[in-house]
Design a protein around this motif. Structure first.
Motif, PDB file in Angstrom:
ATOM      1  N   ILE A  26       0.839  -1.199   0.000  1.00  0.00           N
ATOM      2  CA  ILE A  26       0.000   0.000   0.000  1.00  0.00           C
ATOM      3  C   ILE A  26       0.870   1.243   0.000  1.00  0.00           C
ATOM      4  N   ALA A  27       0.481   2.191  -0.827  1.00  0.00           N
ATOM      5  CA  ALA A  27       1.046   3.537  -0.797  1.00  0.00           C
ATOM      6  C   ALA A  27      -0.067   4.506  -0.446  1.00  0.00           C
ATOM      7  N   LEU A  28       0.211   5.434   0.444  1.00  0.00           N
ATOM      8  CA  LEU A  28      -0.739   6.494   0.774  1.00  0.00           C
ATOM      9  C   LEU A  28      -0.247   7.796   0.168  1.00  0.00           C
ATOM     10  N   ILE A  29      -1.156   8.560  -0.378  1.00  0.00           N
ATOM     11  CA  ILE A  29      -0.834   9.905  -0.832  1.00  0.00           C
ATOM     12  C   ILE A  29      -1.591  10.902   0.035  1.00  0.00           C
ATOM     13  N   ASP A  30      -0.843  11.751   0.723  1.00  0.00           N
ATOM     14  CA  ASP A  30      -1.377  12.843   1.536  1.00  0.00           C
ATOM     15  C   ASP A  30      -2.346  12.401   2.630  1.00  0.00           C
ATOM     16  N   PRO A  31      -1.855  11.627   3.606  1.00  0.00           N
ATOM     17  CA  PRO A  31      -2.707  11.305   4.752  1.00  0.00           C
ATOM     18  C   PRO A  31      -2.822  12.520   5.676  1.00  0.00           C
ATOM     19  N   ILE A 135       2.468  10.518 -10.940  1.00  0.00           N
ATOM     20  CA  ILE A 135       1.745   9.801 -11.986  1.00  0.00           C
ATOM     21  C   ILE A 135       1.989   8.316 -11.795  1.00  0.00           C
ATOM     22  N   ILE A 136       0.893   7.586 -11.616  1.00  0.00           N
ATOM     23  CA  ILE A 136       0.951   6.140 -11.439  1.00  0.00           C
ATOM     24  C   ILE A 136      -0.048   5.538 -12.420  1.00  0.00           C
ATOM     25  N   GLY A 137       0.450   4.847 -13.426  1.00  0.00           N
ATOM     26  CA  GLY A 137      -0.429   4.324 -14.460  1.00  0.00           C
ATOM     27  C   GLY A 137      -1.110   5.460 -15.192  1.00  0.00           C
ATOM     28  N   ASN A 138      -2.435   5.409 -15.239  1.00  0.00           N
ATOM     29  CA  ASN A 138      -3.208   6.446 -15.920  1.00  0.00           C
ATOM     30  C   ASN A 138      -3.727   7.507 -14.953  1.00  0.00           C
ATOM     31  N   TYR A 139      -3.192   7.529 -13.737  1.00  0.00           N
ATOM     32  CA  TYR A 139      -3.683   8.441 -12.712  1.00  0.00           C
ATOM     33  C   TYR A 139      -2.636   9.493 -12.386  1.00  0.00           C
ATOM     34  N   MET A 140      -3.119  10.715 -12.202  1.00  0.00           N
ATOM     35  CA  MET A 140      -2.279  11.858 -11.885  1.00  0.00           C
ATOM     36  C   MET A 140      -2.759  12.442 -10.566  1.00  0.00           C
ATOM     37  N   PHE A 141      -1.932  12.325  -9.536  1.00  0.00           N
ATOM     38  CA  PHE A 141      -2.271  12.817  -8.201  1.00  0.00           C
ATOM     39  C   PHE A 141      -1.679  14.218  -8.077  1.00  0.00           C
ATOM     40  N   THR A 142      -2.539  15.222  -8.102  1.00  0.00           N
ATOM     41  CA  THR A 142      -2.080  16.597  -8.303  1.00  0.00           C
ATOM     42  C   THR A 142      -1.990  17.430  -7.032  1.00  0.00           C
ATOM     43  N   GLY A 143      -2.336  16.878  -5.882  1.00  0.00           N
ATOM     44  CA  GLY A 143      -2.267  17.670  -4.656  1.00  0.00           C
ATOM     45  C   GLY A 143      -3.054  18.957  -4.789  1.00  0.00           C
ATOM     46  N   ASP A 144      -2.446  20.069  -4.351  1.00  0.00           N
ATOM     47  CA  ASP A 144      -3.122  21.365  -4.458  1.00  0.00           C
ATOM     48  C   ASP A 144      -2.608  22.188  -5.634  1.00  0.00           C
ATOM     49  N   THR A 145      -2.019  21.513  -6.602  1.00  0.00           N
ATOM     50  CA  THR A 145      -1.604  22.211  -7.821  1.00  0.00           C
ATOM     51  C   THR A 145      -2.785  22.413  -8.755  1.00  0.00           C
ATOM     52  N   LEU A 146      -3.550  21.358  -8.988  1.00  0.00           N
ATOM     53  CA  LEU A 146      -4.637  21.396  -9.972  1.00  0.00           C
ATOM     54  C   LEU A 146      -5.883  20.739  -9.403  1.00  0.00           C
ATOM     55  N   PHE A 147      -6.994  21.474  -9.475  1.00  0.00           N
ATOM     56  CA  PHE A 147      -8.306  20.968  -9.095  1.00  0.00           C
ATOM     57  C   PHE A 147      -9.228  20.998 -10.314  1.00  0.00           C
ATOM     58  N   GLU A 173       0.798  21.315 -21.965  1.00  0.00           N
ATOM     59  CA  GLU A 173       1.488  20.699 -23.100  1.00  0.00           C
ATOM     60  C   GLU A 173       1.529  19.182 -23.030  1.00  0.00           C
ATOM     61  N   ILE A 174       1.030  18.614 -21.939  1.00  0.00           N
ATOM     62  CA  ILE A 174       1.003  17.151 -21.827  1.00  0.00           C
ATOM     63  C   ILE A 174      -0.091  16.601 -22.727  1.00  0.00           C
ATOM     64  N   GLU A 175       0.254  15.665 -23.567  1.00  0.00           N
ATOM     65  CA  GLU A 175      -0.703  15.140 -24.542  1.00  0.00           C
ATOM     66  C   GLU A 175      -1.559  14.010 -23.984  1.00  0.00           C
ATOM     67  N   ALA A 176      -1.024  13.240 -23.051  1.00  0.00           N
ATOM     68  CA  ALA A 176      -1.785  12.121 -22.499  1.00  0.00           C
ATOM     69  C   ALA A 176      -2.949  12.640 -21.662  1.00  0.00           C
ATOM     70  N   ASP A 177      -4.041  11.894 -21.652  1.00  0.00           N
ATOM     71  CA  ASP A 177      -5.206  12.295 -20.876  1.00  0.00           C
ATOM     72  C   ASP A 177      -5.271  11.466 -19.604  1.00  0.00           C
ATOM     73  N   TYR A 178      -4.724  12.010 -18.539  1.00  0.00           N
ATOM     74  CA  TYR A 178      -4.715  11.318 -17.261  1.00  0.00           C
ATOM     75  C   TYR A 178      -6.001  11.589 -16.488  1.00  0.00           C
ATOM     76  N   ILE A 179      -6.367  10.643 -15.640  1.00  0.00           N
ATOM     77  CA  ILE A 179      -7.403  10.876 -14.645  1.00  0.00           C
ATOM     78  C   ILE A 179      -6.763  11.673 -13.519  1.00  0.00           C
ATOM     79  N   VAL A 180      -7.308  12.842 -13.237  1.00  0.00           N
ATOM     80  CA  VAL A 180      -6.737  13.742 -12.242  1.00  0.00           C
ATOM     81  C   VAL A 180      -7.428  13.515 -10.899  1.00  0.00           C
ATOM     82  N   LEU A 181      -6.629  13.175  -9.892  1.00  0.00           N
ATOM     83  CA  LEU A 181      -7.109  12.995  -8.526  1.00  0.00           C
ATOM     84  C   LEU A 181      -6.477  14.084  -7.670  1.00  0.00           C
ATOM     85  N   PRO A 182      -7.235  15.132  -7.382  1.00  0.00           N
ATOM     86  CA  PRO A 182      -6.671  16.324  -6.714  1.00  0.00           C
ATOM     87  C   PRO A 182      -6.682  16.219  -5.201  1.00  0.00           C
ATOM     88  N   GLY A 183      -6.032  17.198  -4.575  1.00  0.00           N
ATOM     89  CA  GLY A 183      -5.956  17.238  -3.125  1.00  0.00           C
ATOM     90  C   GLY A 183      -7.237  17.656  -2.435  1.00  0.00           C
TER      91      GLY A 183
END
Length: 204
Positions: A26-31, A135-147, A173-183
């Motif tokens: 398990i990895a946790l992002i921003d507990p 970025i893990i797979g098709n997911y982009m964990f953006t914290g408080d950068t992008l909502f 400029e990023i061409e890939a379409d990631y699923i964005v999971l924000p903070g």
């Protein structure tokens, strides 16, 4: 393969993400808070890593409790070291708590391996100097950068509008379409934000 669970934690309502890989690690992002609530979602997996997108109190307040219980490796940007270690800069003192975190691994942009799992790190300053996106797979964990339809504040310690402009330009400029999971707030997609987020339009 991996499973992702999102939990809203703390009185500000930050998103904590629980990533369970196929080997049950398990990895946790921003507990950000409510460690016991987070623990209930583990389903028998082993907590091995905590990844911080940035160092503000609402994203780190359960770190030390989880570190003491499971001894996961704490990972943060080298450019965020001063913030996570300083209660004044991480804003915990403003809430009447003097809280600090020390990372086991301070990282920079690039790819790191968590066992056999590749994690791409993008340095995205603006909200704080050491804000990063994972970025893990098709997911982009953006914290408080992008909502969804918004971006992080720039009027807190370390915030910088010029840096945020550069970050948004890069994300545009990023061409890939990631699923964005924000903070904070709901998930979205990178392509949607590139087209509809008003800050992409006004900042670029």
């Amino acid at each position: 393969m991996m499973k992702i669970k999102a939990l809203m934690v703390g009185f500000i309502g930050a998103n904590c993400y629980i990533i369970e890989f196929d080997d049950k690690s398990i990895a946790l992002i921003d507990p950000g808070d409510e460690g016991e609530k987070i623990l209930k979602e583990f389903d028998g997996g082993k907590l091995k890593w905590i990844l911080l997108t940035h160092g503000h109190a609402d994203h780190i307040m359960a770190v030390n409790m989880l570190k003491e219980k499971f001894d996961p490796k704490i990972i943060a940007s080298i450019n965020e070291k001063e913030i996570i270690e300083n209660p004044e800069l991480n804003l915990s003192r403003q809430f009447g708590i003097s809280y600090s975190v020390k990372a086991d691994l301070y990282i920079q942009e690039g790819i790191i391996k968590l066992d056999n799992h590749d994690i791409t790190i993008l340095e995205t300053p603006g909200h704080t100097p050491g804000s990063v996106i994972y970025i893990i797979g098709n997911y982009m964990f953006t914290g408080d950068t992008l909502f969804k339809d918004s971006i992080g504040r720039m009027d807190l310690p370390g915030g910088d509008k010029d840096s945020m402009k550069k970050t948004l330009r890069r994300l545009s400029e990023i061409e890939a379409d990631y699923i964005v999971l924000p903070g904070h707030g709901p998930s979205t997609s990178l392509k949607r934000e590139q087209k509809n987020n008003p800050y992409f339009i006004s900042f670029l």
